[in-house]
Design a protein around this motif. Sequence first.
Motif, short mmCIF file in Angstrom:
data_model
loop_
_atom_site.label_atom_id
_atom_site.label_comp_id
_atom_site.label_asym_id
_atom_site.label_seq_id
_atom_site.Cartn_x
_atom_site.Cartn_y
_atom_site.Cartn_z
N GLN A 241 0.85 -1.19 0.00
CA GLN A 241 0.00 0.00 0.00
C GLN A 241 0.89 1.24 0.00
O GLN A 241 1.75 1.40 0.86
CB GLN A 241 -0.92 0.04 1.22
CG GLN A 241 -1.88 1.24 1.18
CD GLN A 241 -3.00 1.12 2.20
OE1 GLN A 241 -2.86 0.41 3.18
NE2 GLN A 241 -4.09 1.81 1.94
N LEU A 242 0.67 2.10 -1.00
CA LEU A 242 1.49 3.29 -1.14
C LEU A 242 1.06 4.37 -0.17
O LEU A 242 -0.03 4.32 0.41
CB LEU A 242 1.39 3.81 -2.58
CG LEU A 242 1.72 2.80 -3.69
CD1 LEU A 242 1.59 3.46 -5.05
CD2 LEU A 242 3.11 2.22 -3.49
N ARG A 243 1.90 5.34 0.00
CA ARG A 243 1.60 6.43 0.94
C ARG A 243 0.37 7.20 0.51
O ARG A 243 -0.34 7.77 1.34
CB ARG A 243 2.81 7.35 1.04
CG ARG A 243 4.03 6.68 1.67
CD ARG A 243 5.29 7.52 1.52
NE ARG A 243 6.45 6.84 2.11
CZ ARG A 243 7.70 7.27 1.97
NH1 ARG A 243 7.95 8.36 1.26
NH2 ARG A 243 8.69 6.59 2.52
N GLY A 244 0.13 7.24 -0.79
CA GLY A 244 -1.03 7.97 -1.29
C GLY A 244 -2.33 7.20 -1.21
O GLY A 244 -3.39 7.72 -1.53
N GLY A 245 -2.27 5.90 -0.81
CA GLY A 245 -3.48 5.11 -0.64
C GLY A 245 -3.68 4.02 -1.67
O GLY A 245 -4.42 3.07 -1.42
N ALA A 246 -3.06 4.12 -2.84
CA ALA A 246 -3.19 3.08 -3.85
C ALA A 246 -2.38 1.85 -3.45
O ALA A 246 -1.56 1.91 -2.53
CB ALA A 246 -2.73 3.60 -5.21
N THR A 247 -2.59 0.73 -4.12
CA THR A 247 -1.86 -0.49 -3.83
C THR A 247 -1.15 -0.98 -5.08
O THR A 247 -1.63 -0.78 -6.20
CB THR A 247 -2.78 -1.60 -3.29
OG1 THR A 247 -3.80 -1.87 -4.26
CG2 THR A 247 -3.40 -1.20 -1.97
N VAL A 248 -0.01 -1.63 -4.88
CA VAL A 248 0.77 -2.20 -5.96
C VAL A 248 0.96 -3.68 -5.68
O VAL A 248 1.25 -4.07 -4.54
CB VAL A 248 2.15 -1.53 -6.09
CG1 VAL A 248 2.97 -2.20 -7.19
CG2 VAL A 248 1.99 -0.07 -6.39
N CYS A 249 0.80 -4.51 -6.70
CA CYS A 249 1.00 -5.95 -6.57
C CYS A 249 2.32 -6.32 -7.24
O CYS A 249 2.59 -5.90 -8.37
CB CYS A 249 -0.16 -6.71 -7.20
SG CYS A 249 0.04 -8.50 -7.15
N ALA A 250 3.12 -7.12 -6.55
CA ALA A 250 4.38 -7.61 -7.10
C ALA A 250 4.45 -9.12 -6.92
O ALA A 250 3.94 -9.66 -5.92
CB ALA A 250 5.56 -6.94 -6.42
N ILE A 251 5.08 -9.79 -7.86
CA ILE A 251 5.32 -11.22 -7.76
C ILE A 251 6.83 -11.43 -7.63
O ILE A 251 7.59 -11.10 -8.55
CB ILE A 251 4.79 -11.98 -8.99
CG1 ILE A 251 3.30 -11.72 -9.18
CG2 ILE A 251 5.08 -13.47 -8.86
CD1 ILE A 251 2.43 -12.28 -8.08
N VAL A 252 7.26 -11.94 -6.50
CA VAL A 252 8.69 -12.20 -6.26
C VAL A 252 8.86 -13.66 -5.87
O VAL A 252 7.91 -14.33 -5.46
CB VAL A 252 9.25 -11.28 -5.16
CG1 VAL A 252 9.08 -9.82 -5.55
CG2 VAL A 252 8.55 -11.54 -3.82
N THR A 253 10.08 -14.16 -5.98
CA THR A 253 10.33 -15.54 -5.58
C THR A 253 10.23 -15.67 -4.07
O THR A 253 10.41 -14.69 -3.33
CB THR A 253 11.71 -16.00 -6.05
OG1 THR A 253 12.71 -15.22 -5.37
CG2 THR A 253 11.87 -15.84 -7.56
N ASN A 254 9.98 -16.87 -3.62
CA ASN A 254 9.91 -17.10 -2.18
C ASN A 254 11.25 -16.79 -1.51
O ASN A 254 11.31 -16.27 -0.39
CB ASN A 254 9.51 -18.55 -1.89
CG ASN A 254 8.08 -18.83 -2.30
OD1 ASN A 254 7.27 -17.91 -2.43
ND2 ASN A 254 7.76 -20.10 -2.50
N ASP A 255 12.35 -17.10 -2.21
CA ASP A 255 13.67 -16.81 -1.67
C ASP A 255 13.87 -15.31 -1.50
O ASP A 255 14.42 -14.85 -0.48
CB ASP A 255 14.76 -17.38 -2.58
CG ASP A 255 14.81 -18.91 -2.57
OD1 ASP A 255 14.27 -19.49 -1.61
OD2 ASP A 255 15.37 -19.49 -3.50
N SER A 256 13.40 -14.54 -2.48
CA SER A 256 13.53 -13.08 -2.40
C SER A 256 12.70 -12.52 -1.25
O SER A 256 13.13 -11.62 -0.52
CB SER A 256 13.11 -12.43 -3.72
OG SER A 256 13.97 -12.80 -4.76
N ALA A 257 11.49 -13.04 -1.10
CA ALA A 257 10.63 -12.58 -0.01
C ALA A 257 11.27 -12.84 1.34
O ALA A 257 11.21 -12.01 2.25
CB ALA A 257 9.27 -13.26 -0.10
N ALA A 258 11.91 -14.03 1.47
CA ALA A 258 12.58 -14.37 2.73
C ALA A 258 13.81 -13.50 2.95
O ALA A 258 14.07 -13.03 4.05
CB ALA A 258 12.95 -15.85 2.73
#
Length: 269
Positions: free
Chosen positions: A227-244
């Motif tokens: 969720q951005l500071r302005g209120g909108a949301t962004v969706c990203a797809i990352v690898t599980n390794d990257s998320a960890a």
Amino acid sequence: MPSPKPMKIQGRLWLEQDERSLAGHGRIDLLQRIAESGSISQAAKSIGMSYKAAWDAVDVMNNLSGAPLVERSTGGKGGGGTHLTERGQRLIASFRRIEEEHRRFLQSLGEHIDDFADTYQLIRRLNMKTSARNQFYGKVSRIKHGAVNDEIEIELPGGDRIVAVITQESTQHLGLAIGSDAIALIKAPWVMLATGADDLKLSASNRLSGSVVKLTPGAVNTEVILQLRGGATVCAIVTNDSAAELALAEGRPATAIFNASHVIVGVPA
């Protein structure tokens, strides 16, 4: 240039029986004239309808209503005539009451006609179908022309800004200008995430800061909603390794990063 004439809302009203049209303005007017004149020929003539068409309409109404609305009498002192039954009279009265409520309803809608354009465009945007997970509506705040490509900056309602690079031909074809409406589309796999991105030096033009509001791990990848500071949301797809590795968690700050060339620009139809 003359001012455009004010818009009005119009509507048609009719009654149905067994999914067939029982009566609308034309048939109700015919019944009204029959009641006033006592003659179907005179009633038909007064509204510009043929005698046969008038009786055909009466037959349809009589059959659909389940009980006669119009009856014909023959002979007698007056030489016969046509008259409405009590059911026919009630139908006219009911239709006129509904008609008045319908008129008031349209009048009420008409008081908000100035909002029609904005509402219509909103509906069109909500009904837009695209494979891009991220869809942002905003207004063009800056156009930087280049030799071949243009850099388009779109300001979102919350104040965040997205930069896109498109061809000059596309800029002209879309009719983009400062202040015009625009839609930015970014596919989720094109969005990179970073934590502590303020210290990073990257060539990507777009950096949108916010906080993680949702994580959905999969077998290989994780879907991250920021969720951005302005209120909108962004969706990203990352690898599980990257998320960890980034230690992504709900409530933790993060930055969405993507190239201007990965932004597709559209305009409301």
